[in-house]
Every structure is written in structure tokens, then in C-alpha cells.
Design an enzyme around this catalytic site. Sequence first.
Site, mmCIF file in Angstrom:
data_model
loop_
_atom_site.group_PDB
_atom_site.id
_atom_site.type_symbol
_atom_site.label_atom_id
_atom_site.label_comp_id
_atom_site.label_asym_id
_atom_site.label_seq_id
_atom_site.Cartn_x
_atom_site.Cartn_y
_atom_site.Cartn_z
ATOM 1 N N HIS A 127 -32.523 -26.834 -23.021
ATOM 2 C CA HIS A 127 -32.319 -27.375 -21.662
ATOM 3 C C HIS A 127 -30.909 -27.055 -21.183
ATOM 4 O O HIS A 127 -29.933 -27.652 -21.635
ATOM 5 C CB HIS A 127 -32.539 -28.890 -21.617
ATOM 6 C CG HIS A 127 -32.525 -29.412 -20.210
ATOM 7 N ND1 HIS A 127 -33.648 -29.914 -19.594
ATOM 8 C CD2 HIS A 127 -31.528 -29.480 -19.278
ATOM 9 C CE1 HIS A 127 -33.333 -30.282 -18.355
ATOM 10 N NE2 HIS A 127 -32.045 -30.029 -18.145
ATOM 11 N N HIS B 71 -28.446 -25.243 -17.597
ATOM 12 C CA HIS B 71 -28.382 -24.786 -16.197
ATOM 13 C C HIS B 71 -27.377 -23.642 -16.113
ATOM 14 O O HIS B 71 -26.182 -23.868 -15.900
ATOM 15 C CB HIS B 71 -27.973 -25.930 -15.267
ATOM 16 C CG HIS B 71 -29.002 -27.003 -15.177
ATOM 17 N ND1 HIS B 71 -29.932 -27.070 -14.172
ATOM 18 C CD2 HIS B 71 -29.283 -28.026 -16.023
ATOM 19 C CE1 HIS B 71 -30.732 -28.103 -14.381
ATOM 20 N NE2 HIS B 71 -30.353 -28.700 -15.504
ATOM 21 N N GLN C 134 -34.542 -28.015 -7.537
ATOM 22 C CA GLN C 134 -33.474 -29.016 -7.702
ATOM 23 C C GLN C 134 -33.506 -30.094 -6.621
ATOM 24 O O GLN C 134 -33.250 -31.255 -6.900
ATOM 25 C CB GLN C 134 -32.112 -28.291 -7.683
ATOM 26 C CG GLN C 134 -30.892 -29.190 -7.604
ATOM 27 C CD GLN C 134 -30.591 -29.886 -8.912
ATOM 28 O OE1 GLN C 134 -30.060 -29.308 -9.835
ATOM 29 N NE2 GLN C 134 -30.948 -31.162 -9.001
ATOM 30 N N HIS D 142 -37.578 -32.169 -15.350
ATOM 31 C CA HIS D 142 -36.504 -33.165 -15.333
ATOM 32 C C HIS D 142 -37.198 -34.484 -15.023
ATOM 33 O O HIS D 142 -37.592 -34.710 -13.876
ATOM 34 C CB HIS D 142 -35.487 -32.846 -14.243
ATOM 35 C CG HIS D 142 -34.501 -31.799 -14.616
ATOM 36 N ND1 HIS D 142 -34.849 -30.483 -14.797
ATOM 37 C CD2 HIS D 142 -33.159 -31.871 -14.843
ATOM 38 C CE1 HIS D 142 -33.765 -29.797 -15.121
ATOM 39 N NE2 HIS D 142 -32.722 -30.610 -15.155
ATOM 40 N N GLU E 14 -34.756 -39.108 -15.024
ATOM 41 C CA GLU E 14 -33.332 -39.100 -15.369
ATOM 42 C C GLU E 14 -32.651 -40.148 -14.495
ATOM 43 O O GLU E 14 -31.943 -39.843 -13.539
ATOM 44 C CB GLU E 14 -32.711 -37.715 -15.150
ATOM 45 C CG GLU E 14 -31.298 -37.616 -15.715
ATOM 46 C CD GLU E 14 -30.660 -36.261 -15.492
ATOM 47 O OE1 GLU E 14 -31.234 -35.433 -14.767
ATOM 48 O OE2 GLU E 14 -29.566 -36.021 -16.040
ATOM 49 N N ASP F 155 -27.699 -29.084 -21.510
ATOM 50 C CA ASP F 155 -27.807 -29.347 -20.079
ATOM 51 C C ASP F 155 -26.706 -28.656 -19.270
ATOM 52 O O ASP F 155 -27.006 -27.900 -18.366
ATOM 53 C CB ASP F 155 -27.822 -30.861 -19.810
ATOM 54 C CG ASP F 155 -28.504 -31.223 -18.491
ATOM 55 O OD1 ASP F 155 -28.948 -30.303 -17.789
ATOM 56 O OD2 ASP F 155 -28.589 -32.418 -18.181
HETATM 57 FE FE FE2 Z 1 -30.932 -30.538 -16.416
#
Ligand code: FE2
Length: 439
Positions: free
Chosen positions: A57, A59, A152, A210, A213, A309
Amino acid sequence: MHQILVTNARLPDGTGPVSIAVREGRIVEIAPQIAGAAERTIDAGGRLVAPPFVDPHFHMDATLSLGMPRLNRSGTLLEGIALWGELKPHLTEEAVMERALRYCDMAVARGLLAIRTHVDVCDERLVAVRALLEVRKRVAPYIDLQLVAFPQDGLYRHKRGEAGLIEALDLGVDVVGAIPHFERTMEDGAASLARICAIAAERGLMVDVHCDETDDPLSRHIETLAAQTIRHGLEGRVAGSHLTSMHSMDNYYVSKLIPLIAEARLHAIPNPLINITLQGRADTYPRRRGLTRIPELRAAGINVALGQDCTMDPWYPLGSADMLDVAHMAIHAVPMTSREAMRFAFDAVTVNGARAMGLPDPTLRVGGPARFVVLDARDPIEAIRLRANRLAVVHDGRVIAQEAPRTIALDLPGRPQTIVLSDYAPAAEDRPQEGPALA
Ligand code: FE2
């Protein structure tokens, strides 16, 4: 003639000392003694030789952008998303590629050779998607880079969310993503999961969401994700990332939820570095830790892999591509300090991550690819404790990164002039054995 011969190695399961022979990029023998000459011999000196690290995971479109155009003052997920939104119109393919390739150099240096990165598709130009497709091609000789089409700003909340996701998949992005807790309503969140699971089933793709969260105990999208996974026959191909709301849920509800997650064979991907900092921001005291229920998920037989992440981006100001940092944080934040649980933390940044990404089991074995890391530690727990140096990183029989042991010069009366941190612990075989687990 062997291509590489590693001698005096210990394997993560404690086997050793063994030698490992490599020919034509593959492991051809693992045995206490191996005869024959080698183009290159690596004396591991009793140290750990482990599969490469895996980050399921990440970005990569945002990495190394810290401070562009400004810093995250509140430290929250929502300000991070807003900040990324400010940066997005200014992105260029060249700049995204340059940052991503620099990050990949760091990853290789830390023995991190498989990465699943989410890539934002809420952008008419799909700049990040195009850039990371090119990066995936360029690093393919040494990193397994998997891309997730990640809306996103919400599959439905953003006007281009669904269209951007479909275009990204058409361009060759590997996995379908979503962010249900960021949609406008719980209903939209549930609908986004139904839609992406249908898309994944239609196209034969994996899913990585995702999911929840948030600190809101009523954020229960993981339940919908499990149900949609079963409905579409996607068992084993779907991951729930973060799952932080589970820490705040009612225990009775969780006693129903975890068996459902197990039934759907979801992979759980907590991200301890990020969620220990992002979650609990609205709390006074006591302040929640923001990690999902890792021991309970494990006890139900669910595959738990840890992700990094972020590294130096709108959501997290630290990070260094070191998956041992991630394991170290998980051990503290859960907390989980039994030797069995710490040993699990090492698996969670190696073999479990590969399983979550649908990659072959990277455990070192005869006939498998010669991909491994020689660590300056004698066992997985020591590797985490020291965030051990990577003495050699080997990919398909080629040494692609090397580092010296951590030697420190001292100037103290009557004390050694140098110390090597990895020598400052009892030998592995002298350590006390763990007793039976206490209830
Ligand atoms: Fe993430």
C-alpha cells in the site's frame, strides 16, 4: 560455476547455517555445504537472508512532494486530501516520474522490490496515471510495481471519478480502488463498492479499497466490501486497506464482522506509520491509536500485510522506504510484543504482502527466483529491532544494492574504539524461549 554462492546464511524460519547457490537468476540449491566455484561469493557470517520486502500500500504519485505547495498544518487525512488537490493541477508527467523514480532508488536500497501503489484518477489529464505507467515499465527489471486506479476524491463525489477510473483501467492500470468513507453519504460509499466490484469481476481484476480510514465506529464499509466480494465471486482477490474504524467499533458487531471478512478471504492492509499519526486527531484524552484489530484478524486466519502508505507527502512528513520501520511501528502501536507476534510483523512486510498483491510466494526455495536480501541481523526480530542494514540486495541473481554493516567509532576511556550494533545482543541460540501464551 555458480553465479552467486551465499555461505553461512540463516533463513527467516531459523534454519541455518546454510549455503544458497544461484545459477541463471534462480536458486539451484540450499544446503549446509555447497561445493563448486562461484563468480561471486557472499559470506553472510551467520546473518539473516530473507525474501525482499513488499509494500502492498503506497502512493507513488504523491511521494517526495512534502511542502508542495505547503505543509499539512492539522495533520489530518482531510487536509492531506485538500492539499493534494491544490498540487494536482500543477503536476507534470516529468515531475511525477522523477519523484517516483527517485523513490524507487530508495526502495531498492532498502531491499523493497514489490510495491502496490494507488494512483489518483480524479484528474482530467490523468497525469499521474500516465507517469506511473511509464515508471512501471522502467523499473520492471527490478521492482514488481502494481498500480491501483484510485478515485482519491470519490468515485461518485468527484465528477470524473468513475470515468477516470475506467480510463485508467483501459490504459493498463492493474487493480480497482475506491474510498467509500470519502463519498458524500454512506449510501454512495456502499454504491461505489458495488460498482467497483462489478467492474473488477467483469475485467478479471483485483480490488484494493481505502476502507473506513476514520475514527467513526459507524463507518462499516468493510462489511459491504466483504458482501460484494462474495456476491461477485472475488474471494481472495480483494484487499481492505486501513480499516481503522474497526478499533472504535462495538465488540459485538466486530464478532460478526470478522467472520464475514474471513469468509470473503479479504486481505487486510493496515498502515501503522500513517494511521498512528492521522487518527485520533479529534480526540482529547484518552486518544485512540488508530490501528485496526490486527491480532483478532490474524486469529481468524485473515491475511494481514502491512503497508507504508506515504513517504514525505501531504499526509506524512517522514518515511524512508524502510519496511522495517513499518513493522517496528506496528509492534509498538498495536501493541504486539510476543516473539510470535514480532515474527509475524516481519512476515507482514514480506510474504504476506506478496500474498495480498497476488504475487508468487517469495519464500526462498530451490527453483525459485534468486531474489533476497542479506540483512545485518541474525533473525527477523533483530532485523526489526535494529532496522538492520541491507548488506546485499539480490534480484534474479544480480546484486543490485550493497551497504556496509553499521560500524560506529567511539572515543571513550577504557571502552572499544568501534562497535557494530548488530553484535550487541546475545547470540540467537542463547536467547530465552518463549513460554506458552497467556490468555
Ligand atoms: Fe493510502
